[in-house]
Design an enzyme around this catalytic site. Sequence first.
Site: not given
Length: 356
Positions: A18, A113-114
């Site tokens: 993350d 973003d993960e």
Amino acid sequence: MTLCEIRSVDNRAIIHLDMDCFYAAIEVRDRPALRGKPVAVGGARERRGVLTTCNYEARKFGVHSAMPTFMALQRCPHLIVLATRFDVYRREAAVIRDILHRFTPLIEPLSLDEAYLDVSAHPGAPAALAHVIRKAIFQKTKLTASAGIGPNKLIAKIASEMNKPNGQFEVTPEQVPGFMHRLPVRKIWGIGEKAERKLEGLGVKTCGELQHFTRPELVDLFGKFGLELYELCRGLDHRLVEPDRPRKSLSTEETFPLDLATLAQCEEKLEELFQDLMADLAQKESSRRISKIFVKLKFSDFTRTTAERAGLAPTLPDFRSLLTEAFSRTEKPVRLIGLGVRFTEMETAEAQIPLL
Ligand code: TTP
Ligand code: MG
């Protein structure tokens, strides 16, 4: 069944990665004068905007994602609020995705973003690997990431929050019982505010306490989800990492400011498009098998045609012959030429073999 699936689903090596305050981190990186200051990204106060996120300096003031900008400015009057630049965030996410692909094809993105990575087949220890991945991301993007490492998705995701920002946390299979025992029930996916309150009413705050309930008791309380909860509160999660489906084709195209009236004019444009496609292919899909190549034409009246053939190699002469075929169908002025290739459908097992 793939080789990977033969392993126990409860004892894999999963990394949950993350990026730290992703949008805000990009903005601060691109404007070094903002370093150390509270920064948020989102809609302006005047337009009743809401924040998408903020950096850790701003979080100290109680500012957080999804907070109305006017409220954030009440809590932190010096907060710098910047407009979103989604194109930049998407480009950055693609760079990060490419880095992750160097380590495993088993990547399941959760958002820009993960992502979950299944690194069970990787020879290195998963925590050391997470460190290497985070370092590689930082070297390339100057952005920090946090990681959680665990035997399944549930544990890896919870662990990635433990040492945020710019940190990582590993829960080994042996540590799972102790880790779950102390863990607040709210950390389990599926337990929201309402369920948390319900459990609190029963004197249950931790997963350890929840483990005293039988399956029928949990079904009484939560319906079908109760069965899942019985497993989850013990740190068991059978969900596999499900990678993105591989792309079926890759193409490049150009729209011309002036229509091309003749085949010769179209042919002139072909070489440059061909070079573009080859460069893209080498960078993005260097190892895929190509089943077909195609040439697409859009005409001045916005009608279109595609000439496509199996068994042809992606070479300039073969594209030229498809161009001729497509053009001669109508001989109308051409406003757009596209060149592309289609890939053979990959078996999942085939996609995974290089790492085993
Ligand atoms: P998150 O990973 O939830 O948040 P974050 O990366 O900003 O911070 P953290 O360090 O806690 O991971 O979300 C990733 C991006 O998604 C975030 O930078 C902005 C965007 N986002 C929204 O647009 N709206 C939201 O409500 C949230 C939570 C995130
Ligand atoms: Mg994040």
